[in-house]
Design a protein around this motif. Structure first.
Motif, PDB file in Angstrom:
ATOM      1  N   MET A 127       0.922  -1.149   0.033  1.00  0.00           N
ATOM      2  CA  MET A 127       0.151   0.099  -0.027  1.00  0.00           C
ATOM      3  C   MET A 127       0.772   1.227  -0.040  1.00  0.00           C
ATOM      4  O   MET A 127       0.498   2.323  -0.749  1.00  0.00           O
ATOM      5  CB  MET A 127      -1.067   0.114   1.212  1.00  0.00           C
ATOM      6  N   ALA A 128       2.084   1.144   0.879  1.00  0.00           N
ATOM      7  CA  ALA A 128       2.905   2.433   0.919  1.00  0.00           C
ATOM      8  C   ALA A 128       3.786   2.709  -0.367  1.00  0.00           C
ATOM      9  O   ALA A 128       3.933   3.746  -0.751  1.00  0.00           O
ATOM     10  CB  ALA A 128       3.558   2.348   2.349  1.00  0.00           C
ATOM     11  N   LEU A 129       4.346   1.486  -0.744  1.00  0.00           N
ATOM     12  CA  LEU A 129       5.461   1.875  -1.684  1.00  0.00           C
ATOM     13  C   LEU A 129       4.870   1.592  -3.087  1.00  0.00           C
ATOM     14  O   LEU A 129       5.704   2.064  -4.035  1.00  0.00           O
ATOM     15  CB  LEU A 129       6.585   0.736  -1.435  1.00  0.00           C
ATOM     16  N   LEU A 130       4.033   0.662  -3.361  1.00  0.00           N
ATOM     17  CA  LEU A 130       3.545   0.221  -4.860  1.00  0.00           C
ATOM     18  C   LEU A 130       2.189   0.909  -5.032  1.00  0.00           C
ATOM     19  O   LEU A 130       1.812   0.767  -6.042  1.00  0.00           O
ATOM     20  CB  LEU A 130       3.606  -1.383  -4.777  1.00  0.00           C
ATOM     21  N   ASP A 131       1.780   1.814  -4.271  1.00  0.00           N
ATOM     22  CA  ASP A 131       0.767   2.542  -4.482  1.00  0.00           C
ATOM     23  C   ASP A 131      -0.645   1.720  -4.957  1.00  0.00           C
ATOM     24  O   ASP A 131      -1.325   2.047  -6.003  1.00  0.00           O
ATOM     25  CB  ASP A 131       0.734   3.843  -5.506  1.00  0.00           C
ATOM     26  N   LEU A 132      -0.708   0.374  -4.107  1.00  0.00           N
ATOM     27  CA  LEU A 132      -1.667  -0.433  -4.507  1.00  0.00           C
ATOM     28  C   LEU A 132      -3.243  -0.050  -3.985  1.00  0.00           C
ATOM     29  O   LEU A 132      -4.155  -0.631  -4.424  1.00  0.00           O
ATOM     30  CB  LEU A 132      -1.288  -1.684  -4.093  1.00  0.00           C
ATOM     31  N   GLY A 133      -3.065   0.586  -2.975  1.00  0.00           N
ATOM     32  CA  GLY A 133      -4.362   0.988  -2.236  1.00  0.00           C
ATOM     33  C   GLY A 133      -4.720  -0.345  -1.297  1.00  0.00           C
ATOM     34  O   GLY A 133      -4.178  -1.264  -1.121  1.00  0.00           O
ATOM     35  N   ALA A 134      -5.803  -0.017  -0.295  1.00  0.00           N
ATOM     36  CA  ALA A 134      -5.748  -1.068   0.428  1.00  0.00           C
ATOM     37  C   ALA A 134      -6.735  -2.237  -0.215  1.00  0.00           C
ATOM     38  O   ALA A 134      -7.408  -2.172  -1.173  1.00  0.00           O
ATOM     39  CB  ALA A 134      -6.907  -0.452   1.629  1.00  0.00           C
ATOM     40  N   PRO A 135      -6.395  -3.622   0.442  1.00  0.00           N
ATOM     41  CA  PRO A 135      -7.280  -4.689   0.068  1.00  0.00           C
ATOM     42  C   PRO A 135      -8.558  -4.419  -0.161  1.00  0.00           C
ATOM     43  O   PRO A 135      -9.326  -3.978   0.944  1.00  0.00           O
ATOM     44  CB  PRO A 135      -6.833  -5.681   0.683  1.00  0.00           C
ATOM     45  N   ARG A 136      -9.286  -4.654  -1.266  1.00  0.00           N
ATOM     46  CA  ARG A 136     -10.707  -4.683  -1.324  1.00  0.00           C
ATOM     47  C   ARG A 136     -11.532  -5.517  -0.478  1.00  0.00           C
ATOM     48  O   ARG A 136     -12.515  -5.251  -0.106  1.00  0.00           O
ATOM     49  CB  ARG A 136     -11.179  -4.545  -2.801  1.00  0.00           C
ATOM     50  N   ARG A 137     -11.079  -6.647  -0.308  1.00  0.00           N
ATOM     51  CA  ARG A 137     -11.768  -7.780   0.614  1.00  0.00           C
ATOM     52  C   ARG A 137     -10.753  -8.044   1.729  1.00  0.00           C
ATOM     53  O   ARG A 137      -9.958  -9.174   1.645  1.00  0.00           O
ATOM     54  CB  ARG A 137     -12.195  -8.878  -0.196  1.00  0.00           C
ATOM     55  N   PRO A 138     -10.462  -7.413   2.685  1.00  0.00           N
ATOM     56  CA  PRO A 138      -9.426  -8.013   3.624  1.00  0.00           C
ATOM     57  C   PRO A 138      -9.812  -9.024   4.571  1.00  0.00           C
ATOM     58  O   PRO A 138      -8.998  -9.829   4.908  1.00  0.00           O
ATOM     59  CB  PRO A 138      -9.502  -6.667   4.745  1.00  0.00           C
ATOM     60  N   ASP A 139     -11.242  -9.403   4.465  1.00  0.00           N
ATOM     61  CA  ASP A 139     -11.720 -10.674   5.162  1.00  0.00           C
ATOM     62  C   ASP A 139     -11.130 -11.895   4.463  1.00  0.00           C
ATOM     63  O   ASP A 139     -10.530 -12.797   4.922  1.00  0.00           O
ATOM     64  CB  ASP A 139     -13.133 -10.322   5.408  1.00  0.00           C
ATOM     65  N   LEU A 140     -11.237 -11.648   3.116  1.00  0.00           N
ATOM     66  CA  LEU A 140     -10.736 -12.686   2.340  1.00  0.00           C
ATOM     67  C   LEU A 140      -9.078 -13.014   2.276  1.00  0.00           C
ATOM     68  O   LEU A 140      -8.600 -14.169   2.203  1.00  0.00           O
ATOM     69  CB  LEU A 140     -11.083 -12.801   0.564  1.00  0.00           C
ATOM     70  N   LEU A 141      -8.420 -11.865   2.352  1.00  0.00           N
ATOM     71  CA  LEU A 141      -7.079 -12.061   2.344  1.00  0.00           C
ATOM     72  C   LEU A 141      -6.480 -12.489   3.786  1.00  0.00           C
ATOM     73  O   LEU A 141      -5.725 -13.264   3.771  1.00  0.00           O
ATOM     74  CB  LEU A 141      -6.370 -10.314   2.366  1.00  0.00           C
ATOM     75  N   VAL A 142      -7.289 -11.933   4.667  1.00  0.00           N
ATOM     76  CA  VAL A 142      -6.916 -12.709   6.065  1.00  0.00           C
ATOM     77  C   VAL A 142      -7.443 -14.341   6.076  1.00  0.00           C
ATOM     78  O   VAL A 142      -6.291 -14.964   6.526  1.00  0.00           O
ATOM     79  CB  VAL A 142      -7.644 -12.098   7.246  1.00  0.00           C
ATOM     80  N   ALA A 143      -8.388 -14.504   5.421  1.00  0.00           N
ATOM     81  CA  ALA A 143      -8.810 -15.945   5.528  1.00  0.00           C
ATOM     82  C   ALA A 143      -7.785 -16.680   4.746  1.00  0.00           C
ATOM     83  O   ALA A 143      -7.300 -17.952   4.952  1.00  0.00           O
ATOM     84  CB  ALA A 143     -10.065 -16.291   4.945  1.00  0.00           C
ATOM     85  N   GLY A 144      -7.217 -16.198   3.711  1.00  0.00           N
ATOM     86  CA  GLY A 144      -6.465 -16.882   2.911  1.00  0.00           C
ATOM     87  C   GLY A 144      -5.083 -17.065   3.502  1.00  0.00           C
ATOM     88  O   GLY A 144      -4.273 -18.075   3.524  1.00  0.00           O
ATOM     89  N   ILE A 145      -4.456 -16.212   4.195  1.00  0.00           N
ATOM     90  CA  ILE A 145      -3.370 -16.140   4.928  1.00  0.00           C
ATOM     91  C   ILE A 145      -3.411 -16.989   6.028  1.00  0.00           C
ATOM     92  O   ILE A 145      -2.473 -18.024   6.280  1.00  0.00           O
ATOM     93  CB  ILE A 145      -2.795 -14.717   5.585  1.00  0.00           C
ATOM     94  N   LEU A 146      -4.584 -17.151   6.798  1.00  0.00           N
ATOM     95  CA  LEU A 146      -4.635 -18.039   7.919  1.00  0.00           C
ATOM     96  C   LEU A 146      -4.740 -19.449   7.427  1.00  0.00           C
ATOM     97  O   LEU A 146      -4.155 -20.513   7.942  1.00  0.00           O
ATOM     98  CB  LEU A 146      -5.900 -17.733   8.677  1.00  0.00           C
ATOM     99  N   LEU A 147      -5.438 -19.553   6.365  1.00  0.00           N
ATOM    100  CA  LEU A 147      -5.639 -21.200   5.998  1.00  0.00           C
ATOM    101  C   LEU A 147      -4.374 -21.582   5.331  1.00  0.00           C
ATOM    102  O   LEU A 147      -3.786 -22.694   5.639  1.00  0.00           O
ATOM    103  CB  LEU A 147      -6.590 -21.326   4.853  1.00  0.00           C
ATOM    104  N   GLY A 148      -3.628 -20.765   4.776  1.00  0.00           N
ATOM    105  CA  GLY A 148      -2.513 -21.089   4.076  1.00  0.00           C
ATOM    106  C   GLY A 148      -1.200 -21.428   5.192  1.00  0.00           C
ATOM    107  O   GLY A 148      -0.517 -22.287   5.016  1.00  0.00           O
TER     108      GLY A 148
END
Length: 254
Positions: A127-148
Motif C-alpha cells: 500500500m505504501a510503496l507500490l501505490d496499490l491501495g487497501a485490499p478490497r476484501r480484507p476478510d478474504l485476504l486474512v482468511a487466505g493467509i490463515l488457511l495457508g
C-alpha cells in the motif's frame, strides 16, 4: 491463564530461542522472502497480466505472501520437527503432561508468528510503496493467509515424517516449493496459463489459499470460485492432519 496457554507459551519461547540462535534458519526466514519477491517482480516485468486482471504490484504482493508461507512456515518447520525428533526433545515432551497436539502447536508458534508478521509487512509495503491501495476484501485476504499458514504447518509436520535428517529436509521440502512456485500462482497468476493446465493447478495444495489472497487484493472473484478455493484448501488441511496422525514420528529414525 490456563494450563494449556502456559504450556504453549513455554514451548513457543523455547522454540523461539532456538530459532534466533540458528543463523541459517533465521536468514532463510527473514531475508529469503524479500529476495524472492524481488525475483518475482523482475519476472513479472513485461508480462501481460491483462487476462488475470492484476497489476504487476498486486501479483508480486500475492506471490510474496505465498513465499512467506513456504519459506518461513513450511521449510522452517520441517527442519524444526526433524531436529527436535532427532534430539529426543519430542520423545521427552511426550513423557510429561503435554498432549501431542500442543507439542506440535508449540513448536510451530514462532514460525507462524513470524510469517504472520511478515505478511502484514508485505500488505503495508504494497500500500505504501507500490501505490496499490487497501485490499478490497480484507476478510478474504486474512482468511487466505490463515488457511495457508495452517496448511503449510500441517504439511510440514507430515513431511517431517519422511525426512531422515535436518540436512535432508532441503530435499524433502523442494517438491512443495517447485510445484507451488509456478502452479499455485506465486510466480505468475494462473489465468495466464492454458485452461487445462490451470484447472490441474487449481487442485494443488497452496492454490486455494492463494486464490483467497488474490481475491482479497482484487475483490472481484466470483462466489463459486471462492467456495471452490476454500474447499480445496480445507481438503488439503484434512489430508495433512490425517497424514500427521498416521505417520508422524516422535522418535529418531534408525
Amino acid at each position: 491463564m490456563s494450563a494449556t496457554t502456559r504450556r504453549l507459551n513455554a514451548l513457543g519461547r523455547a522454540e523461539l530461542t532456538l530459532l534466533v540462535r540458528n543463523r541459517t534458519t533465521l536468514f532463510v526466514a527473514l531475508l529469503m522472502p524479500p529476495a524472492m519477491i524481488m525475483l518475482m517482480a523482475s519476472t513479472l516485468d513485461g508480462m501481460d497480466l491483462g487476462p488475470a486482471g492484476m497489476s504487476i504490484g498486486e501479483a508480486t504482493m500475492t506471490g510474496g505472501i505465498g513465499m512467506v508461507l513456504i519459506l518461513v512456515v513450511h521449510l522452517n518447520l520441517v527442519s524444526a520437527y526433524v531436529a527436535r525428533r532427532e534430539e529426543l526433545v519430542l520423545k521427552r515432551l511426550r513423557t510429561g503432561e503435554v498432549p501431542d497436539h500442543e507439542i506440535l502447536t508449540g513448536t510451530a508458534l514462532p514460525a507462524v508468528g513470524l510469517a504472520l508478521a511478515q505478511c502484514l509487512l508485505i500488505v503495508i509495503a504494497g500500500m505504501a510503496l507500490l501505490d496499490l491501495g487497501a485490499p478490497r476484501r480484507p476478510d478474504l485476504l486474512v482468511a487466505g493467509i490463515l488457511l495457508g499458514t495452517l496448511l503449510t504447518a500441517a504439511l510440514a509436520a507430515a513431511t517431517s515424517a519422511f525426512t531422515r535428517t535436518v540436512e535432508s529436509s532441503q530435499i524433502t521440502t523442494m517438491p512443495m516449493f517447485l510445484i507451488s512456485l509456478p502452479g499455485s500462482g506465486l510466480l505468475f497468476p494462473l489465468d495466464v496459463l492454458p485452461d487445462k493446465i490451470a484447472s490441474v493447478c487449481e487442485l494443488l495444495p497452496l492454490t486455494g489459499a492463494m486464490t483467497l489472497v488474490r481475491a482479497g487484493w482484487l475483490g472481484d472473484t466470483g462466489s463459486g470460485e471462492l467456495l471452490g478455493a476454500a474447499v480445496t484448501a480445507l481438503a488439503w488441511v484434512v489430508v495433512s492432519v490425517f497424514a500427521v496422525q498416521r505417520w508422524f514420528r516422535w522418535e529418531p529414525r534408525r
